[in-house]
Structures are given as C-alpha cells and as structure tokens.
Enzyme design. Structure first.
Site, short mmCIF file in Angstrom:
data_model
loop_
_atom_site.label_atom_id
_atom_site.label_comp_id
_atom_site.label_asym_id
_atom_site.label_seq_id
_atom_site.Cartn_x
_atom_site.Cartn_y
_atom_site.Cartn_z
N GLY A 292 -5.22 73.25 -62.63
CA GLY A 292 -5.64 72.54 -61.57
C GLY A 292 -4.05 72.21 -60.79
N GLY A 293 -2.95 72.46 -61.68
CA GLY A 293 -1.63 72.15 -60.98
C GLY A 293 -1.30 73.26 -59.99
N ILE A 344 -4.99 69.57 -73.71
CA ILE A 344 -4.40 70.52 -74.72
C ILE A 344 -3.80 69.48 -76.07
CG2 ILE A 344 -3.58 72.35 -73.27
CD1 ILE A 344 -0.92 71.06 -73.35
N ALA A 365 0.50 76.53 -68.60
CA ALA A 365 1.22 75.93 -67.41
C ALA A 365 0.99 74.18 -67.64
CB ALA A 365 0.85 76.38 -66.09
N LYS A 411 15.45 72.42 -66.76
CA LYS A 411 15.80 71.30 -67.48
C LYS A 411 15.91 71.34 -68.73
CE LYS A 411 14.46 68.18 -63.82
NZ LYS A 411 14.08 69.51 -62.84
N LYS A 423 10.67 70.34 -73.13
CA LYS A 423 10.23 71.90 -72.90
C LYS A 423 11.35 72.87 -73.40
CE LYS A 423 8.07 72.60 -69.95
NZ LYS A 423 6.31 72.93 -70.05
N VAL A 454 9.93 74.08 -57.69
CA VAL A 454 9.11 74.81 -56.73
C VAL A 454 8.53 73.90 -55.70
CG1 VAL A 454 8.16 76.54 -58.52
CG2 VAL A 454 6.89 74.39 -57.92
#
Length: 591
Positions: A292-293, A344, A365, A411, A423, A454
């Site tokens: 949904g992102g 998740i 994602a 990052k 990350k 983005v």
C-alpha cells in the site's frame, strides 16, 4: 460453431478512390497515345484493357490498403502503400495486356505501356495528394495562442500536425532544434528558426507566450534549464511526457501538460532487459510487502503488467490496500486472495500467508521510514525494519522462495540515524539468508536494493513544501546547503525489478541516483511556480540527519558489470544469533 470472419471496414474516402481510378485510366490512355508505335485501332483496345484491369486492381488491393482510414493523407506511410498497390496492379494488368494478345506485333511497346502507365498514374496520384495537403494546411483553422515548438523530431512533427485541428488552442509559429543541420527545415508549415541557444531571441521576435518541449525523452538538466530560462522570460513552458507514457507512441494534444517537479528532478532514460525480467516474474507467484506504500504499490503495478501467476499484496493498512487494488484491478472490493491484511511483525500471521500463497518471488517494501520519528521511537524501527525483515527472511527460506528483494535506503550507507542503522541491519540479514548453509557461488537470489529519496511518496518533502506554500508559508528547510538524491517512483521501481534480475545472492544493488539536488533549490522552484511571495525559514539539521547523503560506505566499492545504472557491492552477512549485540539500550540499534 461457424467461424466468424472479420469484415473489412467500408471505404471511407470514395472521392479519393474515384480520382485515383481516373488517374489510372487516363495514364493508360496517355501512354498508349504518346507511344503511338502500334496500330491505331489497338491503342484504344490496349488502353481499355489496361485501364479495366487497373481499376479492378485498385478496387481489390487499393480498397483494402488505401481507402479505409488506415493511413493519414499524404504521409510517407500512405505514399509507400500507394507504391506497393501500384506495383501489384501493374504486374497483373501488364500480364493481362500481354495475355490478351492485343499487340502481338508490338510486344515491346505493350510492355512499355505496362511499365510506364503505373509510373504516370502514381505521379498523378501523389501530385493530387500534395495539392490537397497544401490546401488543407492553408485552410486549416488555427489556434489563438502562438507557440514555439522545441524539437523537430518525430514527436515535434506529430505535435505540429495536431496543432492544425480546429479545436486545438495553439498555433505554431516556429520550431527550435539543437541540431544546427535542421536550420531552416520546414515541417508541417513551421520553420526551424534556430537552436536552443537562440530560444530567448526567438521568443522575443515571435512574441509567443508559450514554448512546448516536444522531445520524447528529454534529460532533466534540459527541462530544468528551460524552465528557469522561460520563467525569467515570462513565457510558459509546457512538455510532452516520456515516450513510454504516451499511448501507442502517438502524441495527442491532451499529452501536452505543464512542467512538473518530477520532470526536473527525475525522468532519466532507463535500459531494461525485458527478457530477464519476464524470466523470473512472468508465470511466477509474487508477494509484495508494504504494497500500500508508494514504492510497494508501484512495484505491484509494474509486476502485474508482466503477467505473474499470482500477485499477493500485503500491508497492515486496509485503506492503502483498497487504493492499490483499485489502481491495478479497477475495483477495491478487498474480498479476493490478492489483498492480505497483516503486519510483518506477526510471524504467525505471515506463516499462514506463505503457506497459502507459496510465493516464489518476494519484494519486501514494508518499513518505517521517517527519520525523526524513529529517532524518538527507535524500538518501533527495530521491530519493523529488523525483526519484521527477519521474519520474512526465515519464512522465505523455509518455504523455498527463489528470489527475495529487500528495499533499502541510502541512509544505510555510513548510517548516523536509527533509520539508517535498522536498514543496514536488514541488508546484512538478507545477505545472511542468501548464504546460510550454502557454498560460495551457490547463494540464494536474495538481494537488497539501495536508493535515495523518491518523488511523490507519501509524507515526502515535496508534500510538506506544497502544503506550506498553499498555507501561505513559511517553507521550512533544515539547512541552506543540505542536498539529497532524488528519483521518480516509476524509475526507482523499474530499476528495482531490473536489479533483482541481475543481482547475485548477498549483494546490495545500489541505484544510480544522478547528481544530488540542493533542497533549497527545490523549495525556491516550487515557490516560483506558485507565483507567491513565500518566506523560507531554516530550522537546522535534526538529530541523525546528514548534510549530504551517501550511496556507499567507505568500505564499499561498487562495480557496474551488467547495467550502467546499477552498482554491485557485497554485504557483510549477519546471523540472527548475533542480532542481540546490535541493540544498545541507550542508542537503540547499532550496526
């Protein structure tokens, strides 16, 4: 059941067909008379037979090719079709003339008639087309807004032809092209007046209020430069979208639009190996987390176009799932297996999903991404970005997932924030899952793809700037020198899909983000486009923020052996047994 056949559409241009038939008849008669080397009584008979067969040929072949709206009048395609039709007609008609035995004593002359008649007929037909086109161009209703078209290539020529339509508000008074060899070239009634360097002079000389950039895929530096120059000149700049976004490759007047921020900060040519992509996606079962992102939704849309056997969309936000299902399938019923509501962090729920969907490819994602928020709540970042990723990786290995693509961020390179450190840990966990228990060279195709900001994502800097401008300001910028990398969402997702096809297990694929952009310049551009006088306020860098982002750490040395926009680096595997050492009670996650 009887087989249905598709009938040819009716002749749409009976007048043009009639005139073309007359041209064939007259051509046959004129050639026969001019040659006059055969007995006079045979002239009429010879011409009559040739004309009759020519008419039949035109009705059969020409009727199929030329008169049913297949070609635009007086174009290269139509001229080529006229030539092919004439050649076919001439062969049959010539054979008929000889077969009829009408001039046995003058066979060479008969063959000359057969050869020269189509040449004269085609010349007359093409001349008629040219006269018709010239008159149409002269009489066409023109728009009321004078424009200069930048680009004398295929897109520019298509646009110029559209500008003749009565309902189009533009009238082209000239062209600009950066190829100096096109100077004085005339296209569809407009002349190339100079190169891009002459644009300000041409705008002043012609008095136009609008310039339309008609290049199928301009680089962003050109768009940015033209936007700034035309802004100073008080002239509107409008553009065509990239060729890939134009339906059927045919320019439409509705394609002409205002310059968007994505035209300036993104939109670079991408070379995609479709065969490699379809090889691992078409006919395979695909799962997208965070569907949904912004990134997940675009990945899902692009994967859907490649024809997977199944596409499972996983997100913890039901409204986002509704939106992405609507964008892909045209409905938002949320009652079919492709939409899955889950977090998740919940491994038991994920296990049920893996057992049911049996994915072969996973695009991961789902993540928490707002840097300042994770600085305040580092444990939340840990639970989603680290433990959630580990849940997916463990289930992927358990259920035999063939490819796993972890979406990372710039990052993660030399991280100074909770977001960056979580990350980076996710990248290292992905490398562990790729190599766990396997010999070198036999790693699973589990990779991470790293890229920067983005454009157009939810909660992005652009959203904040637009909101602040709409509210009358001020616009807040952390530091006048802060820079960031930018890429459009479609660009990023296309490269992610490509990277997954060429990456080797345990690698981090780093996307080429181009040159970093100064945030202050973006703010000023948006303010200038708004036409309002908006104050800019500097707030200072927040904890964990960098002045300039990195794409690689000091120890990483990227190579680009397979794609000019994708670098490969090796990630250091992190076994889950060592994960506890990556959590500091005070600092949160460490890498």
């Amino acid at each position: 059941m009887a087989e249905r056949t598709r009938a040819h559409p009716p002749v749409r241009n009976p007048l043009r067909l009639t005139l073309d038939l007359v041209a064939w008849v007259l051509a046959a008669l004129i050639v026969a008379i001019v040659l006059a080397l055969i007995p006079a009584p045979a002239i009429v008979a010879l011409a009559a037979v040739y004309a009759i067969v020519s008419v039949i040929g035109q009705l059969v072949w020409g009727g199929i090719l030329l008169y049913r709206g297949r070609y635009r009048v007086s174009t290269y395609d139509e001229s080529a079709a006229i030539g092919r039709t004439a050649a076919l007609t001439a062969l049959v008609a010539g054979a008929a003339v000889i077969g009829a035995g009408l001039a046995v004593d003058a066979l060479p002359t008969s063959l000359a008639v057969a050869a020269l008649t189509p040449c004269l007929a085609v010349a007359a037909i093409l001349l008629g087309r040219a006269v018709w086109r010239a008159r149409t161009d002269r009489d066409a209703t023109q728009g009321t807004t004078d424009v200069v078209v930048y680009g004398a290539g295929e897109a520019g020529e298509q646009l110029l032809r559209l500008l003749r339509s009565p309902e189009v508000p533009y009238r082209a008074v000239g062209l600009v092209d950066d190829d100096p060899r096109k100077r004085n070239l005339r296209l569809a009634g407009a002349t190339v007046l100079g190169t891009g360097e002459d644009l300000e002079r041409i705008v002043a000389d012609t008095g136009v209020s609008t310039v339309i950039l008609a290049i199928g895929r301009p680089d962003r530096e050109l768009v940015a430069s033209l936007s700034e120059r035309m802004g100073r000149a008080g002239v509107d700049l409008r553009v065509l979208p990239p060729v890939a976004q134009i339906v059927d490759g045919q320019v439409r007047i509705s394609d002409v639009r205002d310059v968007e921020i994505t035209d300036i900060l993104g939109r670079r040519p991408i070379s995609t190996d479709i065969s490699a992509i379809t090889g691992y996606l078409t006919g395979h079962r695909v799962l997208v987390t965070g569907a949904g992102g912004s990134i997940g939704a675009e990945l899902a849309r692009q994967v859907h176009h490649l024809g997977p056997a199944s596409l499972t969309l996983l997100d913890r936000d039901e409204s986002s799932l509704h939106a992405v299902q609507l964008s892909i399938y045209g409905n938002g019923l949320l009652d079919t297996p492709e939409t899955v509501l889950a977090d998740i962090r919940d491994k038991d729920a994920l296990r049920e999903i893996f057992a049911t969907a049996r994915p072969q490819v996973v695009f991961h994602a789902a993540a928490l991404k707002h840097l300042p928020m994770l600085e305040r709540y580092p444990h939340e970042g840990w639970k989603t970005n680290v433990e959630g990723t580990l849940n997916l990786l463990e289930l992927a290995t358990e259920y035999g997932v063939e490819r796993f693509i972890n979406i990372s961020t710039d990052k993660a390179a030399e991280p100074t924030s909770v977001l960056g450190r979580t990350k980076l840990l996710a990248e290292r966990l992905t490398a562990w899952a790729a190599s766990d228990g396997r010999e070198p060279g036999g790693e699973r195709s589990y990779v991470s793809v790293r890229f920067g900001n983005v454009l157009g994502s939810r909660g992005s800097m652009l959203d904040a700037f637009r909101y602040q401008i709409a509210a009358g300001g001020p616009v807040t910028v952390t530091d006048p020198d802060v820079t960031r990398y930018f890429m459009t969402i479609p660009e990023a997702c296309e490269l992610v899909i490509q990277a997954a096809a060429i990456g080797h297990g345990g690698e981090v694929l780093v996307l080429d983000m181009g040159e970093p952009v100064r945030i202050l310049d973006v703010a000023r551009l948006l303010i200038a486009r708004s036409g309002r006088d908006i104050e800019i306020v500097y707030t200072g860098l927040r904890p964990g923020e960098k002045l300039h982002e990195d794409l690689f750490s000091a120890a990483e040395h990227g190579a680009r052996p397979l794609h000019p926009l994708i670098s490969h680096v090796r990630a250091t595997p992190l076994p889950p047994t060592e994960l506890s050492a990556a959590w500091d009670p005070v600092r949160g996650p460490v890498s």
